[in-house]
Write an enzyme that holds these catalytic residues in place. Structure first.
Site, PDB file in Angstrom:
ATOM      1  N   ARG A 166      44.012  10.891  70.331  1.00 33.03           N
ATOM      2  CA  ARG A 166      42.613  10.953  69.902  1.00 33.03           C
ATOM      3  C   ARG A 166      42.342  12.141  68.983  1.00 33.03           C
ATOM      4  O   ARG A 166      41.287  12.777  69.052  1.00 33.03           O
ATOM      5  CB  ARG A 166      41.690  11.027  71.124  1.00 33.03           C
ATOM      6  CG  ARG A 166      41.805   9.840  72.062  1.00 33.03           C
ATOM      7  CD  ARG A 166      41.493   8.512  71.358  1.00 33.03           C
ATOM      8  NE  ARG A 166      41.824   7.406  72.248  1.00 33.03           N
ATOM      9  CZ  ARG A 166      43.011   6.801  72.289  1.00 33.03           C
ATOM     10  NH1 ARG A 166      43.964   7.174  71.441  1.00 33.03           N
ATOM     11  NH2 ARG A 166      43.243   5.822  73.125  1.00 33.03           N
ATOM     12  N   SER A 238      34.575   6.812  75.983  1.00 31.84           N
ATOM     13  CA  SER A 238      35.050   7.880  76.866  1.00 31.84           C
ATOM     14  C   SER A 238      34.468   9.220  76.430  1.00 31.84           C
ATOM     15  O   SER A 238      34.669   9.640  75.290  1.00 31.84           O
ATOM     16  CB  SER A 238      36.576   7.948  76.843  1.00 31.84           C
ATOM     17  OG  SER A 238      37.135   6.783  77.420  1.00 31.84           O
ATOM     18  N   GLU A 333      35.898  14.202  74.387  1.00 29.99           N
ATOM     19  CA  GLU A 333      36.363  13.399  73.261  1.00 29.99           C
ATOM     20  C   GLU A 333      35.290  13.279  72.190  1.00 29.99           C
ATOM     21  O   GLU A 333      35.602  13.110  71.014  1.00 29.99           O
ATOM     22  CB  GLU A 333      36.788  12.009  73.746  1.00 29.99           C
ATOM     23  CG  GLU A 333      37.406  11.138  72.673  1.00 29.99           C
ATOM     24  CD  GLU A 333      38.028   9.871  73.229  1.00 29.99           C
ATOM     25  OE1 GLU A 333      37.918   8.829  72.570  1.00 29.99           O
ATOM     26  OE2 GLU A 333      38.628   9.924  74.320  1.00 29.99           O
TER      27      GLU A 333
END
Length: 351
Positions: A166, A238, A333
């Site tokens: 990510r 998320s 995130e």
């Protein structure tokens, strides 16, 4: 041309998937590279802060934004037919899921495992999106980046994008005064299904009969069943990343818990952040309209009219609880946007 100012502050509620009701000084939709450049130049000349968004799917506005929010709607796609590969050149304002559906319609396979991921093409590169055994880096050929100082376009080869879990070079070194114009994707014509454990539930005896369309359909069913639809329940996917820890840390955890672990190429171990939150048993904490999603514990939701403060306070409770119980740092995130731009997570979460 650059639009004239309005007397009101436009709302960003429908332009961020968390549905946080904040305002900006101005919102401008751009459909061409030239209009983007003109808008940025005007912001710089007037010393006005600006940010560039796609679908607003991975951000949390902390407060009203004092500058211009530029919405990327620069769209287009070119497909080149090679002997063994399909080469796709896709402009960054295209919606990711629309591209997945279009390639399937054209009998071009390889993106089906990434179905129903929200956001635009540009965000896919910044975040190195991934799901069900496939990441963006696995199919990326290059990223075209516009420097917002020189206004020149640079092509960044996949090997120079510094893709990781990510993350990418576009989230760090090139996160200021840079804008992703397009990406290049390479898909082999010799299609092989990418089998992820969740997919084997229905197909473990029928793997040979799998098709890209079946995988696409199954993943859409899984995501629709388990993940909140941002159009109905505000969320940014998320909120936290799955932690990546050392083997020593993982072995210590495994001596105490039956913990899901995923070995990484660099020798580190990825563990389930959702499992950590579930194990802590936060007892369905609600702060105002901010809550933990019942099925996917890494997702924080805006049930109706949550404020950024409510979501942040909930996130801090989760973060601190996991640190106390497991001594593991949950890294966010999402990107945080303050009054004049991005806010580093260290300003919110303490290590």
């Amino acid at each position: 041309m650059y639009q004239k100012s309005h007397l009101y502050s436009p709302s960003l509620k429908n332009l961020n998937t968390f549905a946080i009701d904040v305002t900006a000084k101005k919102i401008i939709f751009v459909k061409t590279i030239q209009s983007l450049i003109v808008t940025v130049q005007h912001c710089k000349c007037t010393h006005t802060p600006y940010i560039i968004l796609g679908e607003g799917s991975n951000i949390l506005f902390l407060e009203n934004y004092a500058g211009v929010v530029i919405i990327n709607r620069i769209k287009g796609m070119k497909i080149t037919d090679k002997n063994k590969f399909w080469l796709l050149h896709i402009l960054s304002g295209e919606k990711w899921h629309d591209v997945v559906k279009y390639t399937l319609k054209c009998n071009i396979f390889g993106l089906e495992n990434l179905a129903l991921i929200p956001g635009c093409i540009g965000s896919a590169a910044i975040q190195n999106i991934g799901a069900y055994g496939l990441e963006f880096k696995d199919i990326c050929l290059y990223v075209d980046m516009l420097c917002l100082k020189s206004y020149k376009i640079h092509r960044i080869d996949v090997n120079s994008c510094e893709f990781s879990y990510r993350s990418s070079i576009f989230k760090h070194k090139y996160n200021i005064d840079c804008f992703i114009i397009a990406v290049g994707i390479k898909l082999t014509k010799k299609w092989t299904p990418i089998i992820f454990p969740l997919l084997n539930v229905n197909y473990n005896t029928q793997i040979k009969n799998l098709t890209p369309y079946k995988i696409f359909s199954e993943i859409c069913k899984i995501r629709t069943k388990n993940l909140p639809n941002p159009k109905k329940i505000g969320n940014a996917g998320s909120f936290f990343k799955n932690p990546i820890i050392t083997k020593q840390q993982a072995n210590k955890m495994l001596s105490l818990y039956n913990l899901p672990c995923y070995p990484q190429e660099n020798g580190l171990i990825k563990i389930s952040g959702g499992w950590l939150i579930q194990k802590y048993r936060f007892k369905n904490i609600n702060i105002g309209d901010a809550a933990i999603h019942k099925k996917k514990k890494l997702i924080l939701i805006n049930k109706k009219n949550a404020t950024a403060n409510e979501i942040i306070n909930l996130a801090i409770i989760i973060h601190n609880g996991i640190m106390r119980k497991f001594n593991i740092f949950l890294e966010p995130e999402v990107d945080f946007i303050g009054i004049k731009g991005k806010v580093h997570p260290s300003k919110i979460f303490k290590s």
